[in-house]
Write a protein that holds these residues in place. Sequence first.
Motif, PDB file in Angstrom:
ATOM      1  N   SER A   1     -56.285 -35.753  -6.642  1.00 45.49           N
ATOM      2  CA  SER A   1     -56.182 -37.144  -6.188  1.00 45.49           C
ATOM      3  C   SER A   1     -54.769 -37.541  -5.786  1.00 45.49           C
ATOM      4  O   SER A   1     -54.576 -38.464  -4.993  1.00 45.49           O
ATOM      5  CB  SER A   1     -56.690 -38.093  -7.272  1.00 45.49           C
ATOM      6  N   SER A   2     -53.751 -36.823  -6.301  1.00 41.45           N
ATOM      7  CA  SER A   2     -52.365 -37.161  -5.976  1.00 41.45           C
ATOM      8  C   SER A   2     -52.058 -36.958  -4.495  1.00 41.45           C
ATOM      9  O   SER A   2     -51.048 -37.453  -3.992  1.00 41.45           O
ATOM     10  CB  SER A   2     -51.397 -36.322  -6.814  1.00 41.45           C
ATOM     11  N   ALA A   3     -52.928 -36.235  -3.775  1.00 38.86           N
ATOM     12  CA  ALA A   3     -52.710 -35.991  -2.347  1.00 38.86           C
ATOM     13  C   ALA A   3     -52.666 -37.290  -1.550  1.00 38.86           C
ATOM     14  O   ALA A   3     -52.086 -37.332  -0.457  1.00 38.86           O
ATOM     15  CB  ALA A   3     -53.812 -35.085  -1.792  1.00 38.86           C
ATOM     16  N   LEU A   4     -53.234 -38.356  -2.079  1.00 37.09           N
ATOM     17  CA  LEU A   4     -53.259 -39.633  -1.370  1.00 37.09           C
ATOM     18  C   LEU A   4     -51.859 -40.170  -1.092  1.00 37.09           C
ATOM     19  O   LEU A   4     -51.680 -40.991  -0.183  1.00 37.09           O
ATOM     20  CB  LEU A   4     -54.054 -40.671  -2.179  1.00 37.09           C
ATOM     21  N   ILE A   5     -50.878 -39.706  -1.853  1.00 33.61           N
ATOM     22  CA  ILE A   5     -49.505 -40.163  -1.624  1.00 33.61           C
ATOM     23  C   ILE A   5     -49.020 -39.766  -0.231  1.00 33.61           C
ATOM     24  O   ILE A   5     -48.110 -40.381   0.332  1.00 33.61           O
ATOM     25  CB  ILE A   5     -48.553 -39.591  -2.689  1.00 33.61           C
ATOM     26  N   MET A   6     -49.652 -38.748   0.358  1.00 31.88           N
ATOM     27  CA  MET A   6     -49.201 -38.261   1.656  1.00 31.88           C
ATOM     28  C   MET A   6     -49.569 -39.198   2.808  1.00 31.88           C
ATOM     29  O   MET A   6     -49.062 -39.022   3.916  1.00 31.88           O
ATOM     30  CB  MET A   6     -49.775 -36.867   1.909  1.00 31.88           C
ATOM     31  N   ILE A   7     -50.404 -40.190   2.567  1.00 33.11           N
ATOM     32  CA  ILE A   7     -50.706 -41.170   3.623  1.00 33.11           C
ATOM     33  C   ILE A   7     -49.513 -42.081   3.879  1.00 33.11           C
ATOM     34  O   ILE A   7     -49.054 -42.196   5.023  1.00 33.11           O
ATOM     35  CB  ILE A   7     -51.982 -41.968   3.287  1.00 33.11           C
ATOM     36  N   PRO A   8     -48.937 -42.748   2.846  1.00 30.46           N
ATOM     37  CA  PRO A   8     -47.714 -43.518   3.117  1.00 30.46           C
ATOM     38  C   PRO A   8     -46.539 -42.623   3.511  1.00 30.46           C
ATOM     39  O   PRO A   8     -45.675 -43.037   4.290  1.00 30.46           O
ATOM     40  CB  PRO A   8     -47.440 -44.258   1.797  1.00 30.46           C
ATOM     41  N   VAL A   9     -46.524 -41.387   2.978  1.00 34.58           N
ATOM     42  CA  VAL A   9     -45.451 -40.448   3.320  1.00 34.58           C
ATOM     43  C   VAL A   9     -45.438 -40.158   4.816  1.00 34.58           C
ATOM     44  O   VAL A   9     -44.375 -39.982   5.419  1.00 34.58           O
ATOM     45  CB  VAL A   9     -45.604 -39.140   2.508  1.00 34.58           C
ATOM     46  N   TYR A  10     -46.615 -40.122   5.435  1.00 36.01           N
ATOM     47  CA  TYR A  10     -46.721 -39.875   6.876  1.00 36.01           C
ATOM     48  C   TYR A  10     -45.830 -40.832   7.656  1.00 36.01           C
ATOM     49  O   TYR A  10     -45.110 -40.420   8.589  1.00 36.01           O
ATOM     50  CB  TYR A  10     -48.178 -40.031   7.305  1.00 36.01           C
ATOM     51  N   PHE A  11     -45.849 -42.120   7.302  1.00 37.63           N
ATOM     52  CA  PHE A  11     -45.057 -43.120   8.022  1.00 37.63           C
ATOM     53  C   PHE A  11     -43.570 -43.003   7.693  1.00 37.63           C
ATOM     54  O   PHE A  11     -42.714 -43.288   8.535  1.00 37.63           O
ATOM     55  CB  PHE A  11     -45.561 -44.529   7.674  1.00 37.63           C
ATOM     56  N   ILE A  12     -43.268 -42.567   6.482  1.00 33.90           N
ATOM     57  CA  ILE A  12     -41.867 -42.450   6.065  1.00 33.90           C
ATOM     58  C   ILE A  12     -41.170 -41.307   6.789  1.00 33.90           C
ATOM     59  O   ILE A  12     -40.059 -41.463   7.310  1.00 33.90           O
ATOM     60  CB  ILE A  12     -41.777 -42.251   4.539  1.00 33.90           C
ATOM     61  N   VAL A  13     -41.824 -40.134   6.832  1.00 35.81           N
ATOM     62  CA  VAL A  13     -41.160 -38.958   7.412  1.00 35.81           C
ATOM     63  C   VAL A  13     -41.083 -39.022   8.936  1.00 35.81           C
ATOM     64  O   VAL A  13     -40.270 -38.329   9.545  1.00 35.81           O
ATOM     65  CB  VAL A  13     -41.856 -37.647   6.976  1.00 35.81           C
ATOM     66  N   ARG A  14     -41.911 -39.867   9.544  1.00 38.28           N
ATOM     67  CA  ARG A  14     -41.876 -39.972  11.003  1.00 38.28           C
ATOM     68  C   ARG A  14     -40.806 -40.973  11.460  1.00 38.28           C
ATOM     69  O   ARG A  14     -41.007 -41.744  12.389  1.00 38.28           O
ATOM     70  CB  ARG A  14     -43.254 -40.366  11.532  1.00 38.28           C
ATOM     71  N   THR A  15     -39.695 -40.968  10.772  1.00 37.43           N
ATOM     72  CA  THR A  15     -38.531 -41.756  11.161  1.00 37.43           C
ATOM     73  C   THR A  15     -37.358 -40.806  11.325  1.00 37.43           C
ATOM     74  O   THR A  15     -37.401 -39.659  10.877  1.00 37.43           O
ATOM     75  CB  THR A  15     -38.185 -42.814  10.089  1.00 37.43           C
ATOM     76  N   LYS A  16     -36.322 -41.274  11.943  1.00 30.98           N
ATOM     77  CA  LYS A  16     -35.139 -40.447  12.133  1.00 30.98           C
ATOM     78  C   LYS A  16     -34.489 -40.168  10.782  1.00 30.98           C
ATOM     79  O   LYS A  16     -34.360 -41.065   9.950  1.00 30.98           O
ATOM     80  CB  LYS A  16     -34.154 -41.171  13.059  1.00 30.98           C
ATOM     81  N   SER A  17     -34.107 -38.922  10.568  1.00 33.81           N
ATOM     82  CA  SER A  17     -33.461 -38.592   9.298  1.00 33.81           C
ATOM     83  C   SER A  17     -32.134 -39.331   9.160  1.00 33.81           C
ATOM     84  O   SER A  17     -31.455 -39.596  10.149  1.00 33.81           O
ATOM     85  CB  SER A  17     -33.223 -37.078   9.192  1.00 33.81           C
ATOM     86  N   TRP A  18     -31.810 -39.691   7.925  1.00 34.14           N
ATOM     87  CA  TRP A  18     -30.588 -40.413   7.583  1.00 34.14           C
ATOM     88  C   TRP A  18     -30.562 -41.815   8.203  1.00 34.14           C
ATOM     89  O   TRP A  18     -29.509 -42.367   8.457  1.00 34.14           O
ATOM     90  CB  TRP A  18     -29.338 -39.627   7.997  1.00 34.14           C
TER      91      TRP A  18
END
Length: 367
Positions: A189-206
């Motif tokens: 069930s912890s895999a659900l964290i990857m849904i909000p993570v999708y929006f976070i990582v699709r930003t420019k690093s730093w």
Amino acid sequence: MAVYLVNMIMVYLWSSFAAFYGRRDDTIQSGWRPNKILVLFPFLFLCIVAGIRYKVGTDFVTYGQMYEFSVNYEKPWHIFGFGVDKAATDPGFTFILWMLNQLSHDPQIMYISVGAITYFFIIKTLIQYGRPFELSMLLFLGTFHYYASFNGMRQYMVAAILFYAIRLVINGQWKLYFPLVLVCSLFHSSALIMIPVYFIVRTKSWSWMMLVLCMIFLGLTALYDRFVSVFVVMLQGSSYGHYEEWLTTNTNGMNVTKIGVLILPLLLAFFYRKRLRELTPESDYVVNFCLLGFLFGILATKDVIYARFHIYFGLYQLILLPYFTRIFDQRSNVFIYVGIAVCYILYSIMLMPFDSSVLPYRTIFTK
């Protein structure tokens, strides 16, 4: 330990052969496709060592009990709550165990099968994004992820599948990524964290967004005791009140040495961020995943339970670290290659005696 060292040598050698006899392929991000036949050998070594182990890993007995319990479901749809009062916890994984039980009641088939699925998706990802391929494969063992996969098997299997789905994140294919995450949540069930993570990582690093996220995690870590105190008050009188003692007495946190290992690649990624983007625009996504892994690692110093979330992000180091062997002049790249390989081999050897109960190594043939 000798078995692990031999396994590491064989995985590295055969991965090197696979890379050497590979071919240029501009359809994949790495630009170089290892030989398909030779790649099977490191895959087999990883599967065999993990699959024939006996009472190796802190969760070995627990998973054996889960395997034996799964046969109690009369019909497969009962696992998902159809025709019974309650569905199984993580029904997707229980379903796999139920199916394997139809083949054999020996739980050893579970360790072999789950390991094979996990390593298949990790290697498939490294074929597409890891270059040099053999260094990425060596780092799978050197960063200790291979040995850690002996524990939390179902979560590592899910993490491997979502690791392979990095192309969906890079291409912005959320209509495929989100359903995949939902399916994976049936296994853990912890895999659900990857849904909000999708929006976070699709930003420019730093970016400023990532800076704010860093401040939030550092703040939670610094004020963790107060945060837990408030949380415990909220739990009192609820059906989750039994967690109160565990939250207030558990002091088992992630080793600080691991935090140092997590931050060093990020420091290099920060100072050479422009060069990384020139090398590959996709590096922003990889850096963001690794940064999230570091942040959960920081939080895990307070309680090792948060290290479970780190599993989803730590694998991206296998892509990030090899980048640094390609951003300088040829002589420097060779030096960095050797330095990374040696340091992570020593790091894994240092962890083996006390991490994840991987020693002593026993097999089903030497019970």
